[in-house]
Write a protein that holds these residues in place. Structure first.
Motif, mmCIF file in Angstrom:
data_model
loop_
_atom_site.group_PDB
_atom_site.id
_atom_site.type_symbol
_atom_site.label_atom_id
_atom_site.label_comp_id
_atom_site.label_asym_id
_atom_site.label_seq_id
_atom_site.Cartn_x
_atom_site.Cartn_y
_atom_site.Cartn_z
ATOM 1 N N ASP A 1 0.801 -1.418 0.034
ATOM 2 C CA ASP A 1 -0.095 0.047 -0.040
ATOM 3 C C ASP A 1 1.024 1.255 -0.085
ATOM 4 O OD1 ASP A 1 -2.451 1.223 -0.224
ATOM 5 O OD2 ASP A 1 -3.037 1.272 2.030
ATOM 6 N N VAL A 2 2.172 1.053 0.480
ATOM 7 C CA VAL A 2 2.966 2.215 0.449
ATOM 8 C C VAL A 2 3.867 2.302 -0.784
ATOM 9 C CG1 VAL A 2 4.828 3.392 1.634
ATOM 10 C CG2 VAL A 2 3.262 2.188 2.823
ATOM 11 N N ARG A 3 3.153 2.700 -1.875
ATOM 12 C CA ARG A 3 3.846 2.385 -3.246
ATOM 13 C C ARG A 3 5.109 2.949 -3.270
ATOM 14 N NH1 ARG A 3 -0.941 1.604 -7.506
ATOM 15 N NH2 ARG A 3 -2.204 1.509 -5.603
ATOM 16 N N PHE A 4 5.209 4.399 -2.837
ATOM 17 C CA PHE A 4 6.025 5.230 -3.309
ATOM 18 C C PHE A 4 6.593 5.939 -1.620
ATOM 19 C CE2 PHE A 4 4.284 4.925 -7.285
ATOM 20 C CZ PHE A 4 5.402 4.571 -8.210
ATOM 21 N N PRO A 5 7.669 6.207 -1.420
ATOM 22 C CA PRO A 5 8.152 6.708 -0.265
ATOM 23 C C PRO A 5 7.611 8.199 -0.230
ATOM 24 C CG PRO A 5 10.073 6.304 -1.282
ATOM 25 C CD PRO A 5 8.837 5.474 -2.277
#
Ligand code: SF4
Ligand code: SF4
Lengths: 500, 411
Positions: free
Chosen positions: A492-496
């Motif tokens: 769900d945290v695809r990009f920081p």
């Protein structure tokens, strides 16, 4: 005329003013090695030249660096914008826990236990021991104290010894609390800290009715766990794992969590401990060093370890956790998650050991089996070791009296990290806490000296390591850490996103 | 795709004074009477929807004691009444039963002030403003237009009571402080089911007396959209062309928070605001943690924005990275964030889950390229003011395969 010119130049040159900040060299080996932190927890990584420019009023207006410094309240421009409302708001967010009385209430219902753990010789009594149980009258008074706290959310935690050996008292307390809460309307969570060895259908029925959570101890794979936790039948691990499964079958997967006690033996096997948690499908693991309190002096040498060894263990363990989380396993390290919250958000985790002013007594209270009230579990164990200096009073005294006690005053007087020698200059102080009880235990002085403080070594070591990961870790490392921050899945945290 | 305008022309007869009228069908009139209006109303406030056929079948309907009649088509036969009546709409779709319209003598224009069932209804408060944003879509006018207050108070009475979103905007609505507070209180009393969203630059809230005033109203579904264009005073004040605005808006935001208000931060994306967009997201999260939603919005190429084209225009393709950094920063920290007004073909697939179809129905536009595009039903499209000069080099129709990548990454 000349004077006038000088004044003009001086004002011109200082187009900004400094706001209070601290800095620290991180020894990362790269250019932006200095961590700047503001009082309220904003931070920036800068290089030597930038720090010099900042302090010599040499930073050029309108540059990105200049705007970063402004926006994070390291500097301000007199006459343009007054940043105090924002700084006040940041203070308020970070110290928000101060608006609440104690929220965590620990009931030590009995000291009796079936284990003979080496590190816990003093805070338990034999199975058949008498005079080691919380009396009914004291339990009732403790429930009164609980509701005297103004905290809207209360946690009632049952401890021992082994609290299930005094289940009737547990049941009574839960029922009193539930009754009182019809009027009080607080948000109440019950937790039983137990080996799960003494579970029965009856206990599970009751737990189901009252949505009671279980917190157990799981030190790692069977050999390690059983070596740490001797029982006459040498099957502590098997019985705990069976208990975990039973709780989950009856109350759902998340009704039980586990804590790890790290002995000297544990430090050699970070991966095995973590694998055990993966196998038991826990979503969080707590890798805390052993606290010094429960030791009998004799065994202290065998079980205690220098904090440096713990830090090396932690780094290995964390690297392994970061790795398996990227493979799709969700397993967070709970202390890391708390520190991440302190670093990455304007809020404080509120965790008892990471508060300033200290959390002992202000965040948590312990009602001991003998009717005395302590500011923390550790303070209680000091008593069992023969120190009796840290009790707040008896459970029959009103909360205001307990919190106004001499001991509480002494703890708070040495419990504000921002004002402690060593901490007051430390760039990590916005994310750290004060632990006067530990300093009292280890150094016989609630203030203590930072150089000899294992509390400081631990927190500084962990914070520096986490700051290093946040600054230099690749995107996938960031994603794992961010997934822990909000308990979201790694996917769900695809990009920081912006690193801040 | 046709956009539905908010005004059209009718032939209007026997109108002697300006009127606000609620359009109502005969069935509704019989079943509900005045109860069709949320607040207090008289028969004279109703405009009976009367197609030729019904009138010719039952001519006695003209004796009903309503404020007037609306024939939603060209008039057939004679109209035997000296009462106000409208017929022959230029665009027959614009006015529908349930709507509230404004008409004035000597003017064929019929303005729809309330459209039944729409979530884009607006209480327009004033043309005045205390800022002069470089990209203002409705350049302020320095006039006394307090009459809007009265009109809006009437309008509230005549609306449906149903659950809908209702906007309040200007200009700067807080300039008419008492009027705004009266309207908010009336919304709470008369339209309790409608959620209210007010657009304000927030500057006047620096006066702490708003805290008690707003707390007293305590509207359960009221939110404020407040723009913030930079993480520092210099940049923000430049965009809004008002020295000191940044400080005032920030103090205002804290006062709103003290009054327990629901706050959304709105950022218009342009050449000035995008370079430090990630830093702005950081600033909002650190300093305004009570913010419930952050809207990052494509620019509307109308009003002052046209005049300041050189200073404002940046191709959205050129701020994709900055936008993505800001969006994920907020999302990863649990702050709800949305992208408004940006066509799907101009944002990377992984941001599409944040994109909303945000442009009000009556000013939404899809260009020729869009007609064959697989995304058109999910895309915000353009403002009707859109021109070539404001068109990104990246506008391109998405194939079914390309769009399915967007749909996948929205899951
Ligand atoms: S305990 Fe150590 S790391 Fe924490 S604030 Fe004090 S000096 Fe810094
Ligand atoms: S071409 Fe497709 S994606 Fe682009 S604006 Fe038109 S409908 Fe939207």
């Amino acid at each position: 005329m000349w004077d006038f010119a000088v004044t003009l130049i001086a004002t011109d040159a200082k187009h900004y003013r400094l706001l209070p900040f601290r800095f620290m060299r991180m020894n990362t080996g790269h250019d932006r090695d200095i961590l700047l932190t503001s009082d309220t927890g904003e931070y920036m990584h800068v290089n030597d030249a930038q720090l010099r420019a900042l302090s010599y009023f040499d930073v050029q207006a309108s540059t990105h660096f200049y705007k970063d410094l402004l926006a994070r309240h390291f500097i301000y421009e007199p006459g343009r914008h007054d940043p105090f409302p924002e700084m006040a708001a940041q203070y308020r967010s970070r110290k928000d826990f101060l608006f609440q009385g104690p929220a965590l209430h620990l009931f030590v219902v009995t000291l009796r236990c079936n284990h003979t753990c080496q590190y816990c010789q003093v805070s338990r009594a034999p199975l058949g021991g008498s005079g080691h149980d919380l009396s009914e009258a004291d339990a009732q008074a403790a429930v009164d104290r609980l509701f005297e706290s103004n905290a809207p959310a209360l946690t009632v935690e049952f401890q021992g010894g082994e609290p299930l050996l005094a289940f009737e008292r547990v049941r009574q307390i839960v029922e009193w609390v539930v009754d009182r809460n019809v009027v009080e309307q607080r948000d109440i969570q019950f937790v039983i800290t137990t080996t799960l060895h003494h579970l029965t259908e009856e206990i599970l029925d009751f737990a189901e009715q009252n949505r009671i959570q279980f917190s157990t101890s799981l030190d790692g794979p069977a050999p390690l766990h059983n070596a740490n936790r001797p029982t006459p039948s040498r099957d502590s691990y098997e019985r705990t794992v069976k208990g975990i499964q039973w709780v989950r079958e009856r109350l759902g997967h998340d009704a039980v969590s586990a804590l790890t006690t790290l002995t000297s033996r544990s430090l050699e096997q970070p991966e095995a401990i973590i694998d055990e948690y993966v196998n038991q499908s826990f979503s969080s693991i707590s890798l805390r060093p052993l606290s010094p309190y429960g030791f009998a002096t004799k065994s202290a040498h065998r079980l205690d370890y220098p904090i440096e060894r713990y830090l090396a263990f932690y780094k290995k363990a964390l690297a392994y956790l970061l790795h398996i989380n990227q493979q799709g396993v969700y397993l967070s390290e709970s202390y890391t998650s708390l520190l991440l919250k302190n670093i990455l958000t304007p809020f404080s985790s509120g965790y008892v050991d990471l508060r300033s002013p200290a959390g002992a007594g202000t965040a948590a209270l312990v009602y001991n089996y003998d009717g005395y009230v302590y500011p923390s579990d550790e303070a209680r164990m000091l008593l069992e070791m023969g120190e009796d200096g840290l009790r707040l009073g008896t459970v029959q005294q009103p909360l205001s009296e307990l919190l106004g006690s001499t001991v509480m005053n002494a703890l708070l007087a040495s419990g504000v990290a921002e004002a402690l020698p060593g901490c007051s200059d430390c760039a990590l102080v916005p994310y750290c806490g004060a632990d006067p009880v530990e300093h009292y235990a280890r150094q016989a002085d609630p203030i203590g000296h930072r150089v000899f403080s294992s509390f400081c070594k631990k927190n500084m070591g962990l914070l520096k390591h986490i700051f290093g990961l946040l600054c230099d870790g690749d995107d996938n490392v960031q994603r794992v850490l961010l997934s822990w921050l909000n308990r979201r899945s790694y996917n769900d945290v695809r990009f920081p996103g912006y690193r801040g | 795709m046709a956009m539905l305008r908010k005004d059209t022309h009718f032939e209007i007869h026997h109108l002697n004074e300006p009127k606000l009228l609620k359009v109502i069908t005969l069935d509704e009139f019989i079943e509900q009477g005045l109860a069709v209006c949320a607040g207090s109303a008289e028969f004279g406030d109703l405009l009976l929807w009367l197609p030729n056929e019904e009138r010719l079948r039952s001519p006695h309907l003209l004796s009903l004691p309503v404020g007037g009649f609306l024939i939603p088509e060209p008039l057939i036969g004679d109209f035997d009444s000296m009462r106000p009546h409208l017929h022959s709409p230029k665009d027959a779709d614009v006015v529908q039963p349930g709507d509230v319209i404004a008409i004035t003598p000597g003017n064929a224009m019929v303005r729809v002030l309330y459209r039944r069932g729409s979530d884009s209804n607006l209480l327009f408060m004033t043309d005045r403003c205390n800022s002069l944003c470089l990209m203002c879509s409705q350049p302020p006018k320095d006039i006394d237009d307090r009459w809007h207050i009265e009109e809006n108070l009437r309008l509230i009475d005549l609306m449906d009571s149903d659950e809908e979103n209702l906007g309040i905007s200007g200009g700067e609505p807080t300039l008419y402080r008492d009027g705004l507070l009266e309207i908010l209180a009336k919304c709470k009393a008369v339209l309790p089911q409608k959620s209210i969203h007010v657009l304000s630059n927030g500057r006047l809230f620096q006066d702490p007396s708003w805290i008690a005033a707003l707390s007293a109203i305590s509207h359960p579904q009221l939110s404020w959209g407040i723009p913030l264009y930079a993480d520092n005073a210099e940049d923000h004040d430049h965009v809004v062309q008002a020295p000191g605005a940044f400080s005032e808006t920030l103090q205002g935001l804290y006062n709103l928070a003290r009054a327990n208000q629901i706050i959304e931060i709105r950022v218009v994306l342009n050449r000035l605001t995008t370079p430090r967009l990630p830093e702005l997201a950081h600033y909002v999260f650190r300093n305004l943690p009570f913010v419930r939603h952050v809207a990052l919005m494509g620019i509307e190429s109308t009003g002052l924005a046209r005049k300041n084209y050189e200073e404002l225009w940046i191709d959205p393709l050129d701020y994709q990275e900055s936008l993505s950094q800001a969006v994920y920063f907020l999302f990863n920290r649990g702050v709800p964030v949305s992208i408004y007004n940006l066509p799907l073909c101009l944002i990377p697939a992984h941001l599409s889950r944040f994109a909303r179809q945000s442009i009000s129905d009556w000013k939404n536009l899809f260009i020729d390229t869009c007609q064959q595009c697989a995304a058109v039903k999910h895309c915000s499209g353009f403002f009707k003011s859109h021109t070539d000069r404001w068109q990104s080099r990246g506008v391109q129709l998405l194939s079914t395969e390309a769009f399915s990548a967007y749909a996948r990454s929205a899951q």
